[in-house]
Design a protein around this motif. Sequence first.
Motif, PDB file in Angstrom:
ATOM      1  N   GLU A 344       6.412  -8.856  13.029  1.00 48.46           N
ATOM      2  CA  GLU A 344       6.922  -7.485  12.856  1.00 48.46           C
ATOM      3  C   GLU A 344       6.792  -7.053  11.383  1.00 48.46           C
ATOM      4  OE1 GLU A 344       7.527  -4.939  14.528  1.00 48.46           O
ATOM      5  OE2 GLU A 344       8.408  -3.751  12.900  1.00 48.46           O
ATOM      6  N   GLN A 345       7.049  -7.986  10.494  1.00 45.37           N
ATOM      7  CA  GLN A 345       6.879  -7.737   9.065  1.00 45.37           C
ATOM      8  C   GLN A 345       5.443  -7.334   8.774  1.00 45.37           C
ATOM      9  OE1 GLN A 345       9.390  -8.044   7.053  1.00 45.37           O
ATOM     10  NE2 GLN A 345       8.576  -8.135   4.995  1.00 45.37           N
ATOM     11  N   PHE A 346       4.497  -8.103   9.326  1.00 50.13           N
ATOM     12  CA  PHE A 346       3.081  -7.800   9.150  1.00 50.13           C
ATOM     13  C   PHE A 346       2.737  -6.431   9.736  1.00 50.13           C
ATOM     14  CE2 PHE A 346      -0.995  -7.548  11.328  1.00 50.13           C
ATOM     15  CZ  PHE A 346      -1.847  -7.582  10.239  1.00 50.13           C
ATOM     16  N   GLU A 347       3.191  -6.180  10.954  1.00 48.88           N
ATOM     17  CA  GLU A 347       2.836  -4.929  11.649  1.00 48.88           C
ATOM     18  C   GLU A 347       3.213  -3.711  10.812  1.00 48.88           C
ATOM     19  OE1 GLU A 347       1.264  -4.189  14.532  1.00 48.88           O
ATOM     20  OE2 GLU A 347       0.817  -6.318  14.842  1.00 48.88           O
ATOM     21  N   PHE A 348       4.398  -3.737  10.227  1.00 49.55           N
ATOM     22  CA  PHE A 348       4.808  -2.549   9.470  1.00 49.55           C
ATOM     23  C   PHE A 348       4.213  -2.525   8.066  1.00 49.55           C
ATOM     24  CE2 PHE A 348       7.679  -0.251   6.579  1.00 49.55           C
ATOM     25  CZ  PHE A 348       7.413   1.022   7.048  1.00 49.55           C
ATOM     26  N   TYR A 349       4.424  -3.578   7.296  1.00 48.34           N
ATOM     27  CA  TYR A 349       4.053  -3.510   5.876  1.00 48.34           C
ATOM     28  C   TYR A 349       2.541  -3.661   5.643  1.00 48.34           C
ATOM     29  CZ  TYR A 349       8.959  -3.477   4.576  1.00 48.34           C
ATOM     30  OH  TYR A 349      10.266  -3.115   4.420  1.00 48.34           O
ATOM     31  N   GLN A 350       1.943  -4.641   6.293  1.00 47.52           N
ATOM     32  CA  GLN A 350       0.530  -4.888   6.003  1.00 47.52           C
ATOM     33  C   GLN A 350      -0.399  -4.047   6.876  1.00 47.52           C
ATOM     34  OE1 GLN A 350      -0.368  -6.526   3.351  1.00 47.52           O
ATOM     35  NE2 GLN A 350       1.778  -6.956   2.955  1.00 47.52           N
ATOM     36  N   LYS A 351      -0.053  -3.908   8.163  1.00 49.03           N
ATOM     37  CA  LYS A 351      -0.970  -3.196   9.053  1.00 49.03           C
ATOM     38  C   LYS A 351      -0.760  -1.689   8.974  1.00 49.03           C
ATOM     39  CE  LYS A 351      -2.843  -3.431  13.713  1.00 49.03           C
ATOM     40  NZ  LYS A 351      -2.739  -4.104  15.018  1.00 49.03           N
ATOM     41  N   TYR A 352       0.449  -1.238   9.256  1.00 52.64           N
ATOM     42  CA  TYR A 352       0.656   0.219   9.265  1.00 52.64           C
ATOM     43  C   TYR A 352       0.566   0.809   7.847  1.00 52.64           C
ATOM     44  CZ  TYR A 352       2.790   4.739   9.145  1.00 52.64           C
ATOM     45  OH  TYR A 352       3.014   6.062   8.864  1.00 52.64           O
ATOM     46  N   LEU A 353       1.346   0.268   6.905  1.00 51.46           N
ATOM     47  CA  LEU A 353       1.379   0.897   5.577  1.00 51.46           C
ATOM     48  C   LEU A 353       0.105   0.661   4.769  1.00 51.46           C
ATOM     49  CD1 LEU A 353       4.932   0.371   3.973  1.00 51.46           C
ATOM     50  CD2 LEU A 353       3.953   2.511   4.822  1.00 51.46           C
ATOM     51  N   PRO A 642      -8.110   2.969   2.929  1.00 52.40           N
ATOM     52  CA  PRO A 642      -7.494   4.234   2.490  1.00 52.40           C
ATOM     53  C   PRO A 642      -5.972   4.158   2.446  1.00 52.40           C
ATOM     54  CG  PRO A 642      -8.682   4.488   4.600  1.00 52.40           C
ATOM     55  CD  PRO A 642      -9.022   3.141   4.059  1.00 52.40           C
ATOM     56  N   GLU A 643      -5.382   3.407   3.385  1.00 48.35           N
ATOM     57  CA  GLU A 643      -3.914   3.271   3.393  1.00 48.35           C
ATOM     58  C   GLU A 643      -3.443   2.651   2.080  1.00 48.35           C
ATOM     59  OE1 GLU A 643      -5.954   2.172   5.735  1.00 48.35           O
ATOM     60  OE2 GLU A 643      -5.188   2.605   7.753  1.00 48.35           O
ATOM     61  N   MET A 644      -4.203   1.636   1.624  1.00 49.37           N
ATOM     62  CA  MET A 644      -3.829   0.928   0.405  1.00 49.37           C
ATOM     63  C   MET A 644      -4.030   1.830  -0.815  1.00 49.37           C
ATOM     64  SD  MET A 644      -2.508  -1.909  -0.233  1.00 49.37           S
ATOM     65  CE  MET A 644      -1.945  -2.585  -1.773  1.00 49.37           C
ATOM     66  N   LEU A 645      -5.125   2.592  -0.808  1.00 55.08           N
ATOM     67  CA  LEU A 645      -5.380   3.507  -1.923  1.00 55.08           C
ATOM     68  C   LEU A 645      -4.233   4.508  -2.073  1.00 55.08           C
ATOM     69  CD1 LEU A 645      -9.189   4.326  -1.598  1.00 55.08           C
ATOM     70  CD2 LEU A 645      -8.056   3.183  -3.511  1.00 55.08           C
ATOM     71  N   ARG A 646      -3.705   4.938  -0.922  1.00 53.31           N
ATOM     72  CA  ARG A 646      -2.586   5.887  -0.936  1.00 53.31           C
ATOM     73  C   ARG A 646      -1.361   5.251  -1.593  1.00 53.31           C
ATOM     74  NH1 ARG A 646      -0.642  10.470   1.820  1.00 53.31           N
ATOM     75  NH2 ARG A 646      -2.729  10.880   2.587  1.00 53.31           N
ATOM     76  N   GLU A 647      -1.053   4.027  -1.166  1.00 53.30           N
ATOM     77  CA  GLU A 647       0.122   3.360  -1.749  1.00 53.30           C
ATOM     78  C   GLU A 647      -0.074   3.146  -3.251  1.00 53.30           C
ATOM     79  OE1 GLU A 647       1.854  -0.027   0.270  1.00 53.30           O
ATOM     80  OE2 GLU A 647       2.480  -0.927  -1.628  1.00 53.30           O
ATOM     81  N   LEU A 648      -1.266   2.682  -3.631  1.00 52.48           N
ATOM     82  CA  LEU A 648      -1.517   2.402  -5.048  1.00 52.48           C
ATOM     83  C   LEU A 648      -1.448   3.675  -5.892  1.00 52.48           C
ATOM     84  CD1 LEU A 648      -4.407  -0.233  -4.766  1.00 52.48           C
ATOM     85  CD2 LEU A 648      -1.986  -0.651  -5.232  1.00 52.48           C
ATOM     86  N   ALA A 649      -1.941   4.781  -5.331  1.00 56.95           N
ATOM     87  CA  ALA A 649      -1.925   6.037  -6.099  1.00 56.95           C
ATOM     88  C   ALA A 649      -0.493   6.454  -6.423  1.00 56.95           C
ATOM     89  CB  ALA A 649      -2.639   7.135  -5.328  1.00 56.95           C
ATOM     90  N   ILE A 650       0.432   6.109  -5.521  1.00 59.88           N
ATOM     91  CA  ILE A 650       1.830   6.500  -5.732  1.00 59.88           C
ATOM     92  C   ILE A 650       2.558   5.503  -6.639  1.00 59.88           C
ATOM     93  CG2 ILE A 650       4.053   6.858  -4.539  1.00 59.88           C
ATOM     94  CD1 ILE A 650       2.367   7.811  -2.095  1.00 59.88           C
ATOM     95  N   THR A 651       2.232   4.203  -6.495  1.00 58.21           N
ATOM     96  CA  THR A 651       3.061   3.188  -7.153  1.00 58.21           C
ATOM     97  C   THR A 651       2.380   2.449  -8.297  1.00 58.21           C
ATOM     98  OG1 THR A 651       2.310   1.451  -5.623  1.00 58.21           O
ATOM     99  CG2 THR A 651       4.259   2.700  -4.974  1.00 58.21           C
ATOM    100  N   ASN A 652       1.040   2.451  -8.336  1.00 63.63           N
ATOM    101  CA  ASN A 652       0.347   1.527  -9.242  1.00 63.63           C
ATOM    102  C   ASN A 652      -0.098   2.200 -10.539  1.00 63.63           C
ATOM    103  OD1 ASN A 652      -2.000  -0.066 -10.362  1.00 63.63           O
ATOM    104  ND2 ASN A 652      -1.437  -1.391  -8.673  1.00 63.63           N
ATOM    105  N   PRO A 653       0.195   1.571 -11.693  1.00 68.60           N
ATOM    106  CA  PRO A 653      -0.189   2.190 -12.971  1.00 68.60           C
ATOM    107  C   PRO A 653      -1.687   2.109 -13.272  1.00 68.60           C
ATOM    108  CG  PRO A 653       0.868   0.075 -13.354  1.00 68.60           C
ATOM    109  CD  PRO A 653       0.978   0.345 -11.877  1.00 68.60           C
ATOM    110  N   HIS A 654      -2.464   1.451 -12.405  1.00 62.72           N
ATOM    111  CA  HIS A 654      -3.917   1.388 -12.624  1.00 62.72           C
ATOM    112  C   HIS A 654      -4.632   2.455 -11.794  1.00 62.72           C
ATOM    113  CE1 HIS A 654      -2.345  -2.725 -13.260  1.00 62.72           C
ATOM    114  NE2 HIS A 654      -3.132  -2.684 -14.313  1.00 62.72           N
ATOM    115  N   SER A 655      -5.717   2.981 -12.323  1.00 59.34           N
ATOM    116  CA  SER A 655      -6.534   3.936 -11.576  1.00 59.34           C
ATOM    117  C   SER A 655      -7.365   3.200 -10.533  1.00 59.34           C
ATOM    118  CB  SER A 655      -7.477   4.673 -12.535  1.00 59.34           C
ATOM    119  OG  SER A 655      -6.735   5.403 -13.478  1.00 59.34           O
TER     120      SER A 655
END
Length: 692
Positions: A344-353, A642-655
């Motif tokens: 369930e942890q994987f399904e939400f954090y790694q797969k969905y987000l 693309p899901e990861m790019l979205r998260e990084l754009a919001i949280t990550n200090p690197h371009s």
Amino acid sequence: MENRFFVLQRCVLSLVVLVSSVATAQTGKEAGDAERSAAGLPYRPSLDVSAMDKSIDPCVDFYQYSCAGWKKANPIPPDKTSWGRYAQLYEDNLVLLRTILEHAAAAKNRDAVDQKIGDYYASCMDEAAVNRKGVRAIQPELDAIAALKSVHDLAPLAARLQMEDVRGELLFGSGSIQDPDNSEMQIANVDQGGLGLPDRDYYTRDDAKSQENRERYVLHMQKVFSLLGDSPELAKKNADAVMRMEMALAKASQTVTERRDPYKLKHKMTSAELAKLAPRFDWDAYWKALKPPAFQIVNVMPPDFVKQMNASLASEQLENWKNYFRFHVANIHAEYLSDDFSKEQFEFYQKYLRGAQEQQPRWKRCVQFVDHQLGEALGQAYVRQVFSPELKASTLKIVEEIEKAMELRINQLDWMSPTTKQQALIKLHSIRNKIGYPDKWRDYSSVEITVDNFAGNVRNAIVFEARRQLNKIGKPVDHGEWDITPPTVDAYYNPQMNDINFPAGVLQPPLYDAKMDDAPNYGDTGGTIGHELTHAFDDEGSQFDAKGNLKNWWTEEDQKKFEERTKCVDDQYSQYIAVDDIHVNGKLTLGENVADLGGEILAYLAWKDVNKDRQLEPKDGLTPEQRFFVGFAQWDCANDRPEMLRELAITNPHSPAKYRINGVVVNMPEFQEAFSCKAGQPMVNAKVCKVW
Ligand SMILES: [Zn+2]
């Protein structure tokens, strides 16, 4: 317990871990030995012509020119959310570490270090035993929550549960930090936390995707409550309550961009003053349960958050707090629990987000748990295999060359006054270079590890680290300490320590390649070293002095000129699109972008200087100058979901990767000369930004 560094700048990825060591690991090795052990990792060249696509015009899109071949040949593996040359090397490391751990698990007559890492790994790999134990692995925590009698009694429970919380999800975090005004001492610290989504912005943004994220998070919470035994109706009711509680905390939390301002994180007070900020929280009972060394002063990074915590304690009922803690205890431990929880942890954090398709195989997860929790034990064997004294000497030499180039650059700056230059040079000369692994390894002898109790091993290792951090309060700073483990493929500059840290993991091919000519090595690893050095002088690092204290050393005039220059970089990157309609956050990424640009300028200068008396030959159809830049670009050949790019754009200090390359070369006339680019082409900035 959160182990937060006051301001820590990680460079490349965010693979967070822990490390330390005795220098005896390398002695008495012969050259042949080092050669064989280095073969423990597959060889990947630092400049790979097949990773390029020479049909693309380098003056139009240099990142694609250098990396399109790699991107095509290296789709993202199903268990990954992104894939690049750094990730590939980390994955190679996991294979090597697995061999080390399997050996440590099976060997007879083991030493103390092999017993710890071997038995931890074996207990983690015993999936059947973990599944048999199921939720009973966290029964002691759940029982303690069930026994809570009133909201007032919540403080000591929070203290106990936070000691096992590496994610900072339990209401808030506390621990030790370096005193921002006296970098030689550790003081107590309180920080924000308490959220299950990746960042407070996930709660406050009102676009459609963010709303969907929150709906899915509530569904995730419902599933976790069901796994804890609640009926569907009750699970829904509880999930809604926890969402409401987190929403209130999120709104009062500092943003990632605000947290790049060190003055916004500095609020030193007495514990009586802290108690006044949040009188409904029983701080006396909290500290009594936590048992830190005695202290007078505590730094409260986010006072507004602490005030909101107080308001929430008044507005939410006991039942809601119990459910809040039940969910987060399960959520924090889920990856160590039986398959139903970890899936369930994987399904939400790694797969969905984040877009991963498959959960990582168990062995990979277990290797990473050891790296995260007993990293300086595992790191000793890793270093013996991959990091020879020769490699340490040759990488240290590049560091020294880049530092020499930085000195030259500072002296050459036409916008800085001699007064500020003098201070900048003092700071540069005070930087500690930490290469490969710590001089003194962390001692885990007090951590009880047994082969048949995975849940107990996890608890013991996590509490050991939380206690170690807490016990620093009131003590002098240990300048030998590292914040990441030796196999980590990353590097960082810490402005309070004023040190640069390059673990053995980041000094391997294809990043640093002893078999390759200087040009790509300087473009890649030289640039990374320059990047870390430049962090000492970016918009954030420049606010700390040579000793690592938060203290201004700039004249007002120079400060103004510096800000004009960094604004050029902010404006440039703010125009880039990260994914869909999300722009790069120019303020959040400013320090990294300044470091990327400064790093490459320094690396080029150092490389030219080292080879000034040599006639360098073209190779693979590339001039030496072109090899420098392709070597640079190829450090970050990467594919991202693309899901990861979205998260990084919001949280990550690197371009995003392509801008970390193209955003730099557009500002370098040396690049335009190397590839004969003309004014008006995409890789030539009309207005060149230059800070350092
Ligand atoms: Zn950085």
